[in-house]
Design a protein around this motif. Structure first.
Motif, mmCIF file in Angstrom:
data_model
loop_
_atom_site.group_PDB
_atom_site.id
_atom_site.type_symbol
_atom_site.label_atom_id
_atom_site.label_comp_id
_atom_site.label_asym_id
_atom_site.label_seq_id
_atom_site.Cartn_x
_atom_site.Cartn_y
_atom_site.Cartn_z
ATOM 1 N N HIS A 9 -6.655 -4.685 4.265
ATOM 2 C CA HIS A 9 -7.501 -3.632 4.814
ATOM 3 C C HIS A 9 -6.687 -2.374 5.132
ATOM 4 O O HIS A 9 -7.234 -1.267 5.182
ATOM 5 C CB HIS A 9 -8.220 -4.117 6.072
ATOM 6 N N VAL A 10 -5.390 -2.550 5.361
ATOM 7 C CA VAL A 10 -4.529 -1.424 5.724
ATOM 8 C C VAL A 10 -3.959 -0.736 4.496
ATOM 9 O O VAL A 10 -3.876 0.504 4.439
ATOM 10 C CB VAL A 10 -3.388 -1.891 6.653
ATOM 11 N N ILE A 11 -3.573 -1.496 3.459
ATOM 12 C CA ILE A 11 -2.805 -0.885 2.369
ATOM 13 C C ILE A 11 -3.415 -1.024 0.975
ATOM 14 O O ILE A 11 -2.982 -0.332 0.050
ATOM 15 C CB ILE A 11 -1.365 -1.459 2.327
ATOM 16 N N ALA A 12 -4.397 -1.903 0.778
ATOM 17 C CA ALA A 12 -4.807 -2.232 -0.591
ATOM 18 C C ALA A 12 -5.556 -1.113 -1.302
ATOM 19 O O ALA A 12 -5.592 -1.085 -2.534
ATOM 20 C CB ALA A 12 -5.663 -3.506 -0.605
ATOM 21 N N ALA A 13 -6.148 -0.182 -0.548
ATOM 22 C CA ALA A 13 -6.933 0.865 -1.200
ATOM 23 C C ALA A 13 -6.077 1.744 -2.112
ATOM 24 O O ALA A 13 -6.565 2.285 -3.102
ATOM 25 C CB ALA A 13 -7.626 1.724 -0.144
ATOM 26 N N LYS A 71 8.211 -2.665 11.934
ATOM 27 C CA LYS A 71 7.562 -3.083 13.164
ATOM 28 C C LYS A 71 6.874 -4.419 12.884
ATOM 29 O O LYS A 71 6.253 -4.579 11.828
ATOM 30 C CB LYS A 71 6.531 -2.052 13.624
ATOM 31 N N VAL A 72 6.985 -5.342 13.806
ATOM 32 C CA VAL A 72 6.547 -6.715 13.551
ATOM 33 C C VAL A 72 5.441 -7.124 14.518
ATOM 34 O O VAL A 72 5.563 -6.933 15.740
ATOM 35 C CB VAL A 72 7.728 -7.706 13.666
ATOM 36 N N ILE A 73 4.371 -7.671 13.966
ATOM 37 C CA ILE A 73 3.292 -8.276 14.746
ATOM 38 C C ILE A 73 3.323 -9.770 14.492
ATOM 39 O O ILE A 73 3.399 -10.216 13.336
ATOM 40 C CB ILE A 73 1.920 -7.697 14.353
ATOM 41 N N VAL A 74 3.263 -10.544 15.563
ATOM 42 C CA VAL A 74 3.232 -12.000 15.454
ATOM 43 C C VAL A 74 1.776 -12.459 15.457
ATOM 44 O O VAL A 74 1.014 -12.119 16.364
ATOM 45 C CB VAL A 74 3.982 -12.670 16.624
ATOM 46 N N SER A 75 1.392 -13.186 14.425
ATOM 47 C CA SER A 75 0.099 -13.865 14.412
ATOM 48 C C SER A 75 0.386 -15.335 14.679
ATOM 49 O O SER A 75 0.804 -16.077 13.788
ATOM 50 C CB SER A 75 -0.601 -13.693 13.067
ATOM 51 N N PRO A 135 6.877 1.683 10.117
ATOM 52 C CA PRO A 135 6.465 2.233 11.420
ATOM 53 C C PRO A 135 5.207 3.077 11.368
ATOM 54 O O PRO A 135 4.386 3.041 12.297
ATOM 55 C CB PRO A 135 7.688 3.056 11.851
ATOM 56 N N GLU A 136 5.008 3.829 10.288
ATOM 57 C CA GLU A 136 3.828 4.702 10.225
ATOM 58 C C GLU A 136 2.529 3.920 10.053
ATOM 59 O O GLU A 136 1.435 4.481 10.185
ATOM 60 C CB GLU A 136 3.975 5.723 9.093
ATOM 61 N N LEU A 137 2.636 2.607 9.768
ATOM 62 C CA LEU A 137 1.439 1.791 9.564
ATOM 63 C C LEU A 137 1.121 0.877 10.751
ATOM 64 O O LEU A 137 0.123 0.154 10.717
ATOM 65 C CB LEU A 137 1.610 0.918 8.308
ATOM 66 N N ILE A 138 1.934 0.908 11.789
ATOM 67 C CA ILE A 138 1.759 -0.069 12.860
ATOM 68 C C ILE A 138 0.448 0.140 13.619
ATOM 69 O O ILE A 138 -0.244 -0.829 13.963
ATOM 70 C CB ILE A 138 2.963 -0.071 13.838
ATOM 71 N N GLU A 139 0.057 1.386 13.861
ATOM 72 C CA GLU A 139 -1.185 1.626 14.602
ATOM 73 C C GLU A 139 -2.393 1.179 13.783
ATOM 74 O O GLU A 139 -3.327 0.549 14.313
ATOM 75 C CB GLU A 139 -1.307 3.105 14.976
ATOM 76 N N ALA A 140 -2.401 1.484 12.487
ATOM 77 C CA ALA A 140 -3.505 1.046 11.631
ATOM 78 C C ALA A 140 -3.566 -0.480 11.551
ATOM 79 O O ALA A 140 -4.652 -1.066 11.499
ATOM 80 C CB ALA A 140 -3.347 1.637 10.234
#
Length: 261
Positions: free
Chosen positions: A24-28, A190-194, A231-236
């Motif tokens: 949803h963030v990058i595939a478009a 930047k890392v998000i843990v799921s 880093p520029e994608l962390i908020e999205a």
């Protein structure tokens, strides 16, 4: 088809899928995906729908047969990704789950069923002349860090990386989830843990726990996926995670209305 069933279909599966979240963030914006541990090819589905080029690795012959039948258009390499090129190693599979094939057995049902060759990702990319990798997904049952170490970070910086962690598999190999997360941070992500609740049994449904930015404490019995983004994608990516949680809550509410547990 009833209204509730239509709504459930529109909301998607009643579970968390970290790769779908990233899509949803990058595939478009079209790009190239490298799928290490492609299994049956479900992780690559949303990217193929957006016209991406995908290269897959699947050393398990049974899984690879399914993958090839689902996606004959995808280049699938039968080698196992590792830190060393050209080794002949045993592949261990299990009749409990098709998703736990591994080079290092961690379950009582694992048995050696094939001999496979190893390859480094930098070797593969150079041999293929692949100039850009936009998304790297790794899920190879304990060997994820070794695959990451074999990637040419000086030449490529994917927009996103998703890899699995589970200390039960990796501590015997000499590293844990924090080693993987810090490796990704050291390469500018930047890392998000799921994080998911501890596995009751492989091959059954599992229970998702939370999204949280790293650094954070992680249960030694937990497991899940690390979502690493530029880093520029962390908020999205944070917003996509919040939307995923809301979608999951609505989907579960619809399922209860439909009489599903």
């Amino acid at each position: 088809m009833g209204l509730r069933q239509l709504i459930a279909r529109a909301l998607g599966p009643a579970t968390i899928d970290e790769v779908v979240l990233v899509s949803h963030v990058i595939a478009a914006e079209q790009g190239t995906m490298v799928d290490v541990g492609a299994h049956h090819g479900y992780a690559m589905d949303p990217f193929l729908r957006h016209g991406w080029t995908v290269y897959g690795f699947e050393p398990d012959p049974t899984n690879r047969q399914v993958l090839n039948s689902r996606h004959p258009e995808v280049t699938v390499d039968p080698r196992a990704v590792s830190e060393t090129d050209g080794q002949s190693v045993s592949l261990f599979t299990s009749d409990v789950s098709t998703g736990i094939s591994t080079l290092s057995p961690f379950h009582g049902t694992h048995a050696p069923t094939a001999t496979v060759q190893t390859v480094r990702l930098d070797t593969f990319l150079a041999d293929r002349g692949i100039r850009d990798v936009d998304f790297l997904k790794v899920d190879i049952e304990g060997y994820d860090l070794y695959a990451l170490r074999s990637f040419p970070w000086d030449a490529h910086q994917p927009r996103a990386v998703v890899c699995e962690f589970e200390d039960h598999k990796t501590v015997p190999l000499g590293h844990d989830v924090h080693d993987i997360a810090k490796f990704l941070e050291q390469h500018g992500y930047k890392v998000i843990v799921s994080e998911w609740e501890p596995i009751v049994e492989y091959g059954t449904a599992h229970t998702w726990k939370r999204f949280v930015r790293y650094p954070t404490d992680i249960s030694p019995d937990g497991w899940g996926n690390l979502i690493a983004v530029r880093p520029e994608l962390i908020e999205a990516t944070d917003r996509a995670g919040q939307w995923t949680i809301r979608r999951l809550r609505v989907r579960r509410w619809v399922d209860r209305l439909r009489g599903k547990p």
